[in-house]
Scaffold this active site. Structure first.
Site, PDB file in Angstrom:
ATOM      1  N   HIS A 256      -5.322  -4.040   4.336  1.00  0.00           N
ATOM      2  CA  HIS A 256      -5.256  -2.911   3.394  1.00  0.00           C
ATOM      3  C   HIS A 256      -3.810  -2.473   3.174  1.00  0.00           C
ATOM      4  O   HIS A 256      -3.419  -2.126   2.058  1.00  0.00           O
ATOM      5  CB  HIS A 256      -6.109  -1.738   3.916  1.00  0.00           C
ATOM      6  CG  HIS A 256      -6.376  -0.712   2.878  1.00  0.00           C
ATOM      7  ND1 HIS A 256      -5.762   0.516   2.864  1.00  0.00           N
ATOM      8  CD2 HIS A 256      -7.188  -0.741   1.785  1.00  0.00           C
ATOM      9  CE1 HIS A 256      -6.196   1.211   1.830  1.00  0.00           C
ATOM     10  NE2 HIS A 256      -7.056   0.481   1.153  1.00  0.00           N
ATOM     11  N   CYS A 257      -3.024  -2.519   4.240  1.00  0.00           N
ATOM     12  CA  CYS A 257      -1.633  -2.043   4.158  1.00  0.00           C
ATOM     13  C   CYS A 257      -0.753  -2.945   3.291  1.00  0.00           C
ATOM     14  O   CYS A 257       0.288  -2.503   2.818  1.00  0.00           O
ATOM     15  CB  CYS A 257      -0.996  -1.985   5.541  1.00  0.00           C
ATOM     16  SG  CYS A 257      -1.959  -1.129   6.775  1.00  0.00           S
ATOM     17  N   ILE A 258      -1.132  -4.195   3.113  1.00  0.00           N
ATOM     18  CA  ILE A 258      -0.261  -5.115   2.362  1.00  0.00           C
ATOM     19  C   ILE A 258      -0.742  -5.315   0.922  1.00  0.00           C
ATOM     20  O   ILE A 258      -0.265  -6.216   0.230  1.00  0.00           O
ATOM     21  CB  ILE A 258      -0.107  -6.475   3.081  1.00  0.00           C
ATOM     22  CG1 ILE A 258      -1.457  -7.213   3.197  1.00  0.00           C
ATOM     23  CG2 ILE A 258       0.518  -6.290   4.454  1.00  0.00           C
ATOM     24  CD1 ILE A 258      -1.324  -8.682   3.625  1.00  0.00           C
TER      25      ILE A 258
ATOM     26  N   ARG B 132       0.839  -1.213   0.000  1.00  0.00           N
ATOM     27  CA  ARG B 132       0.000   0.000   0.000  1.00  0.00           C
ATOM     28  C   ARG B 132       0.870   1.258   0.000  1.00  0.00           C
ATOM     29  O   ARG B 132       0.539   2.253  -0.617  1.00  0.00           O
ATOM     30  CB  ARG B 132      -0.898  -0.027   1.252  1.00  0.00           C
ATOM     31  CG  ARG B 132      -1.780   1.158   1.464  1.00  0.00           C
ATOM     32  CD  ARG B 132      -2.831   1.344   0.404  1.00  0.00           C
ATOM     33  NE  ARG B 132      -3.586   0.145   0.109  1.00  0.00           N
ATOM     34  CZ  ARG B 132      -4.472   0.051  -0.883  1.00  0.00           C
ATOM     35  NH1 ARG B 132      -4.717   1.092  -1.662  1.00  0.00           N
ATOM     36  NH2 ARG B 132      -5.112  -1.084  -1.111  1.00  0.00           N
TER      37      ARG B 132
ATOM     38  N   ASN C  15      -2.181  -3.985   8.439  1.00  0.00           N
ATOM     39  CA  ASN C  15      -3.137  -5.074   8.204  1.00  0.00           C
ATOM     40  C   ASN C  15      -3.425  -5.251   6.712  1.00  0.00           C
ATOM     41  O   ASN C  15      -2.620  -4.828   5.885  1.00  0.00           O
ATOM     42  CB  ASN C  15      -4.392  -4.888   9.059  1.00  0.00           C
ATOM     43  CG  ASN C  15      -4.825  -6.210   9.667  1.00  0.00           C
ATOM     44  OD1 ASN C  15      -5.029  -7.186   8.946  1.00  0.00           O
ATOM     45  ND2 ASN C  15      -4.918  -6.269  10.992  1.00  0.00           N
TER      46      ASN C  15
END
Ligand code: KQY
Length: 363
Positions: free
Chosen positions: A355-357, A93, A353
């Protein structure tokens, strides 16, 4: 691939909302020993689950180091593309391009500057030079022209857009001293307008308590439809998060979006506080003598950190009494998408989490 020095807005490009259709998605295989406990074994299982959920409806590319390639290839289904590319960690992200498109459907990338969430002021690792090169390399691979915006520190997790002229960000993150301290709030807002193709920026004061990214917006608030967001929420007035969420709610209730609409806010409950254990900490290997986590440290757990794929909402679960309630709320909002819950503790330990990956490529 052309490296562009104009801006997306002047070229007629803008960032579409995540709930619009994607042509694909990007991830990075976890490996870093001070982020992922015990050789990233459990993190890799969780990343693979996320990957398989996304790949049901999107063309997924997973980047990996030379050392990680064989494991990634073995653990990921064969229709997922695995490509070797140097990185410092696994936060697609934030290190992959932010993609913009124009009315003809042409896609371009933005290559923001990346300094590991705060550089030498309060960054989370050093060095970060491999991460900082990934966006451009990725555009090269995808044969997309790329805007050179490396002089401006920004991460994908620090912005959410509705694709209709509005962006939401947090002051805690964008005004932090480790990002662009030489710029005023208005100057930062102007850059977001020029690069995301928005005319309105909504500034929430905070993100999630103890979120080590300086409180990225993508952990507290996400667009789920035009003029409709979900906001991470707790009713526990003794939780430091309570006042943070209340202040964000007040801003959203008093704001209008770029098209002059009131914004509907759906509260998404937070899980009960999640703490890292001594055993989990012992599985993390320090790089520089400084532990990345201490036993009983509270982690920034939030259900808002979900990914909207073409066919599903891929959301974190924490083995918590609120898991089902959060899933039901999202099921009610996203009537045409499946809800896929993934036990995400082993991603959360890394500091982010689902969304971040992940990073979507618009269709
Ligand atoms: O949440 C994110 N977007 C990234 C978190 C990075 C944490 C590094 N330990």
């Amino acid at each position: 691939m052309k490296i562009l020095h104009s801006t997306p807005t002047e070229d007629g490009f803008f960032m579409p909302a995540e709930f619009e259709r994607h042509s694909g998605c990007l991830m990075i295989w976890p490996e870093r020993a001070d982020s992922w406990q015990y050789g990233a074994v459990e993190a890799r299982k969780a990343f693979a689950e996320v990957a398989h959920a996304i790949a049901q409806s999107e063309r997924l590319t997973v980047f990996t180091s030379f050392e990680g390639y064989d494991t990634a290839r073995k653990m990921l289904e064969e229709h997922i593309r695995v490509i070797e590319m140097s990185s410092d960690d696994s936060w697609a992200r934030d290190v992959m391009p932010t993609f913009v498109k124009n009315s003809e459907g042409e896609i371009r990338g933005i290559d923001w500057g990346f300094n590991a969430w705060g550089g030498l002021i309060d960054g989370l690792y050093f060095p970060w030079d491999k991460d900082n090169r990934m966006a451009r390399k990725c555009c090269d691979l995808l044969e997309l022209d790329v805007y050179d915006k490396r002089a401006f520190i920004m991460e994908g997790g620090a912005i959410h857009v509705d694709g209709q002229g509005t962006a939401i960000v947090t002051e805690a993150c964008l005004l932090s001293r480790g990002r662009n301290p030489h710029m005023t709030k208005q100057e930062i807002e102007n850059e977001l307008k020029k690069y995301l193709g928005v005319t309105k920026v909504i500034w929430l004061p905070y993100g999630i308590y103890l979120d080590e990214t300086n409180q990225h917006v993508d952990n507290i608030c996400a667009y789920v439809a035009p003029a409709h967001v979900v906001l991470a929420w707790t009713d526990d007035e003794n939780d430091p998060q309570y006042n943070m969420s209340v202040k964000c709610l007040k801003v959203l209730e008093n704001e209008k979006d770029a098209r002059g609409r009131k914004i509907k806010v759906t509260k998404l409950p937070l899980p009960n506080p999640v703490y890292i254990t001594k055993n989990e900490c012992e599985g993390l290997v320090d790089f520089d003598g400084e532990p990345t986590r201490k036993p009983d440290e509270r982690l920034a757990a939030s259900y808002v950190n979900f990914y909207i794929s073409n066919s599903a909402i891929i959301m974190p679960a924490f083995d918590d009494e609120h898991d089902d309630e959060a899933a039901d709320i999202l099921r009610d909002i996203f009537k045409d998408r499946k809800i896929i819950q993934i036990q995400a503790r082993n991603i959360l330990i890394g500091g982010g989490n689902i969304h971040c990956i992940t990073q979507q490529i618009p269709e």
